[in-house]
Design an enzyme around this catalytic site. Structure first.
Site, PDB file in Angstrom:
ATOM      1  N   SER A 136      41.907  43.179  51.373  1.00 33.81           N
ATOM      2  CA  SER A 136      42.250  42.699  52.726  1.00 33.81           C
ATOM      3  C   SER A 136      43.243  43.663  53.378  1.00 33.81           C
ATOM      4  CB  SER A 136      42.820  41.275  52.683  1.00 33.81           C
ATOM      5  OG  SER A 136      43.969  41.212  51.872  1.00 33.81           O
ATOM      6  N   GLU A 166      44.625  44.360  47.715  1.00 31.45           N
ATOM      7  CA  GLU A 166      44.027  45.676  47.981  1.00 31.45           C
ATOM      8  C   GLU A 166      42.965  45.619  49.084  1.00 31.45           C
ATOM      9  OE1 GLU A 166      43.206  48.197  44.650  1.00 31.45           O
ATOM     10  OE2 GLU A 166      41.402  49.030  45.565  1.00 31.45           O
ATOM     11  N   ASP A 198      39.478  42.064  42.842  1.00 34.22           N
ATOM     12  CA  ASP A 198      38.625  42.854  41.943  1.00 34.22           C
ATOM     13  C   ASP A 198      37.166  42.744  42.402  1.00 34.22           C
ATOM     14  OD1 ASP A 198      40.827  43.338  39.855  1.00 34.22           O
ATOM     15  OD2 ASP A 198      40.781  41.160  40.005  1.00 34.22           O
TER      16      ASP A 198
HETATM   17  O1  TRH Z   1      42.824  38.192  46.267  1.00 38.69           O
HETATM   18  P1  TRH Z   1      43.744  39.348  46.143  1.00 38.69           P
HETATM   19  O2  TRH Z   1      45.126  39.047  45.876  1.00 38.69           O
HETATM   20  O3  TRH Z   1      43.166  40.272  45.075  1.00 38.69           O
HETATM   21  C1  TRH Z   1      43.729  41.162  44.169  1.00 38.69           C
HETATM   22  C2  TRH Z   1      43.690  40.590  42.799  1.00 38.69           C
HETATM   23  O4  TRH Z   1      44.819  39.773  42.628  1.00 38.69           O
HETATM   24  C3  TRH Z   1      43.677  41.701  41.816  1.00 38.69           C
HETATM   25  O5  TRH Z   1      43.783  41.260  40.503  1.00 38.69           O
HETATM   26  C4  TRH Z   1      44.744  42.669  42.161  1.00 38.69           C
HETATM   27  O6  TRH Z   1      44.754  43.666  41.268  1.00 38.69           O
HETATM   28  C5  TRH Z   1      44.473  43.183  43.535  1.00 38.69           C
HETATM   29  O7  TRH Z   1      44.564  42.117  44.454  1.00 38.69           O
HETATM   30  C6  TRH Z   1      45.396  44.283  43.976  1.00 38.69           C
HETATM   31  O8  TRH Z   1      43.687  40.206  47.516  1.00 38.69           O
HETATM   32  P2  TRH Z   1      42.610  41.204  48.122  1.00 38.69           P
HETATM   33  O9  TRH Z   1      42.559  42.466  47.345  1.00 38.69           O
HETATM   34  O10 TRH Z   1      42.909  41.301  49.536  1.00 38.69           O
HETATM   35  O11 TRH Z   1      41.219  40.479  47.957  1.00 38.69           O
HETATM   36  C7  TRH Z   1      40.834  39.355  48.694  1.00 38.69           C
HETATM   37  C8  TRH Z   1      39.353  39.376  48.964  1.00 38.69           C
HETATM   38  O12 TRH Z   1      38.942  38.114  49.447  1.00 38.69           O
HETATM   39  C9  TRH Z   1      38.962  40.393  50.015  1.00 38.69           C
HETATM   40  O13 TRH Z   1      37.733  40.999  49.653  1.00 38.69           O
HETATM   41  C10 TRH Z   1      38.754  39.564  51.260  1.00 38.69           C
HETATM   42  C11 TRH Z   1      38.228  38.295  50.653  1.00 38.69           C
HETATM   43  N1  TRH Z   1      38.343  37.081  51.478  1.00 38.69           N
HETATM   44  C12 TRH Z   1      37.183  36.570  52.048  1.00 38.69           C
HETATM   45  O14 TRH Z   1      36.095  37.147  51.897  1.00 38.69           O
HETATM   46  N2  TRH Z   1      37.271  35.407  52.763  1.00 38.69           N
HETATM   47  C13 TRH Z   1      38.447  34.757  52.984  1.00 38.69           C
HETATM   48  O15 TRH Z   1      38.456  33.712  53.656  1.00 38.69           O
HETATM   49  C14 TRH Z   1      39.638  35.327  52.407  1.00 38.69           C
HETATM   50  C15 TRH Z   1      40.944  34.636  52.640  1.00 38.69           C
HETATM   51  C16 TRH Z   1      39.545  36.469  51.655  1.00 38.69           C
END
Ligand code: TRH
Length: 363
Positions: free
Chosen positions: A261, A259, A20
């Site tokens: 990543s 979403e 989010d």
């Molecule tokens: O963390 P996520 O699983 O996030 C979400 C939430 O669970 C949310 O509620 C849900 O609705 C959504 O997914 C679909 O995965 P996501 O979306 O990939 O987000 C991770 C973020 O963290 C992304 O912006 C990348 C960042 N990140 C870093 O900046 N550094 C890191 O070392 C890592 C591992 C991730």
């Protein structure tokens, strides 16, 4: 017209994990830095932003960082004014006090509900739909990110492809396979580790902290790094968001989730494996299939099957060993396909740009 909409307020409530805030933080920065908007990010949980952006102070109720004003969104946060554009991220529900000021403002602000990304076609039909507030003189518009020109697009900063391209061209290669692992604890991580440990070439598995590392520890014990045959398992500390993007650029294969990543892996253009965020009643499988259907178009039947089988095995348990072997066998074709896929995605307006245009048209 667009320049009239100078003040943008983005509201973000962190449900869990980092997606989010990951999306809202990128969007806020892009609106400020590329579109000259004055952006306030109302965030209920500063602790979730801090790992992505270590420069922020989690104890500050208001602060500026990288061109964005960040407001700790608490029950008592004062509403001095409202934006000309208001983004309610992922239906997080605006505070009543804020809504009241919005309804008393002339001209009425442009109110957007930013939805989650999906490849489903119904989202294209609903993209841009208006929903009048039941009692206040306000209209909320539904904005659906997506993978086609009929959707709101996905986040892509100006110059992103060129920057990524430069890194890819200058990568120094050895014969090892670098793989990043960012997944939920429900993924069959143990099985993957066993398969990778059988590799005949060196593999470096870069493991994100949190759920991925916990799953690895549950399988291998201890605290790492680990060596199993040709496999090196290397935990990394949580990286600032831009550094995480670069890790995906440098790896040969990326396991990503949620979403944000997931989108970044697509810009990285290397083969990737997506673990979707689980929803009740398994509705996430519909979303997964919708993406696979779009994404595998143009792949040969064997590469499409290998992709579908590995995504499904990774998301619902299955024979990872067989699926992985087939995927590796067509890795080069998938990489080529991903370059075309990213180029095709980049032909659509990026999400921030699409939002700016959409809102300007609502004045
Ligand atoms: O963390 P996520 O699983 O996030 C979400 C939430 O669970 C949310 O509620 C849900 O609705 C959504 O997914 C679909 O995965 P996501 O979306 O990939 O987000 C991770 C973020 O963290 C992304 O912006 C990348 C960042 N990140 C870093 O900046 N550094 C890191 O070392 C890592 C591992 C991730």
């Amino acid at each position: 017209m667009a320049s009239m909409q100078l003040h943008w307020d983005i509201f973000c409530r962190v449900i869990d994990n980092y997606g989010d805030i990951g999306v809202c933080w990128r969007l806020a920065r892009q609106l400020a830095n590329e579109h000259g908007k004055q952006v306030r990010l109302w965030l209920d949980d500063l602790n979730s932003l801090q790992p992505l952006c270590p420069a922020i102070d989690v104890f500050q109720a208001e602060q500026h960082c990288l061109g964005v004003e960040i407001i700790h969104w608490t029950e008592h946060a004062a509403v001095d004014r409202v934006g000309e554009v208001i983004i309610e991220a992922f239906a997080c529900e605006l505070p009543d006090r804020y809504l009241k000021v919005m309804s008393q403002t002339t001209p009425k602000p442009c109110w957007i509900n930013l939805e989650y990304l999906t490849a489903e076609t119904w989202a294209e039909d609903c993209h841009g739909m208006a929903s009048p507030h039941p009692s206040l003189p306000l209209i909320k518009y539904f904005f659906f990110p997506g993978f086609s020109s009929s959707s709101g697009g996905v986040l892509r900063e100006r110059g992103l492809m060129a920057e990524c391209g430069k890194v890819l061209v200058n990568l120094s290669r050895d014969d090892a396979l670098d793989i990043s692992l960012f997944c939920y604890d429900t993924a069959p991580v143990g099985e993957l580790l066993e398969v990778l440990a059988q590799s005949t070439i060196p593999v470096r598995l870069h493991v994100a902290p949190g759920k991925p590392l916990t799953a690895v520890i549950a399988h291998l014990g201890g605290s790492g790094p680990w060596q199993r045959g040709q496999l090196s398992v290397l935990p990394f500390d949580f990286l600032p968001q831009a550094d995480f993007d670069r890790l995906l650029w440098r790896c040969d294969i990326n396991f990503v989730r949620g979403e944000d990543s997931f989108v970044r892996a697509q810009w990285a253009t290397h083969p990737f494996v997506w673990q979707i965020y689980q929803q009740d009643d398994d509705t996430h499988f519909v979303k997964l299939n919708a993406f696979l259907e779009r994404y595998t178009q143009g792949l040969s039947a064997s590469s499409a099957n290998a992709t579908v089988n590995l995504f499904k095995a990774w998301n619902s348990g299955g024979n990872i060993g067989q699926a992985w072997a087939s995927f590796l066998g067509v890795k080069a074709e998938i990489a080529e396909h991903n370059r075309r896929w990213a180029a095709q995605l980049a032909e659509n307006p990026d999400l921030a740009n699409a939002l700016v245009k959409f809102c300007a048209a609502k004045v």
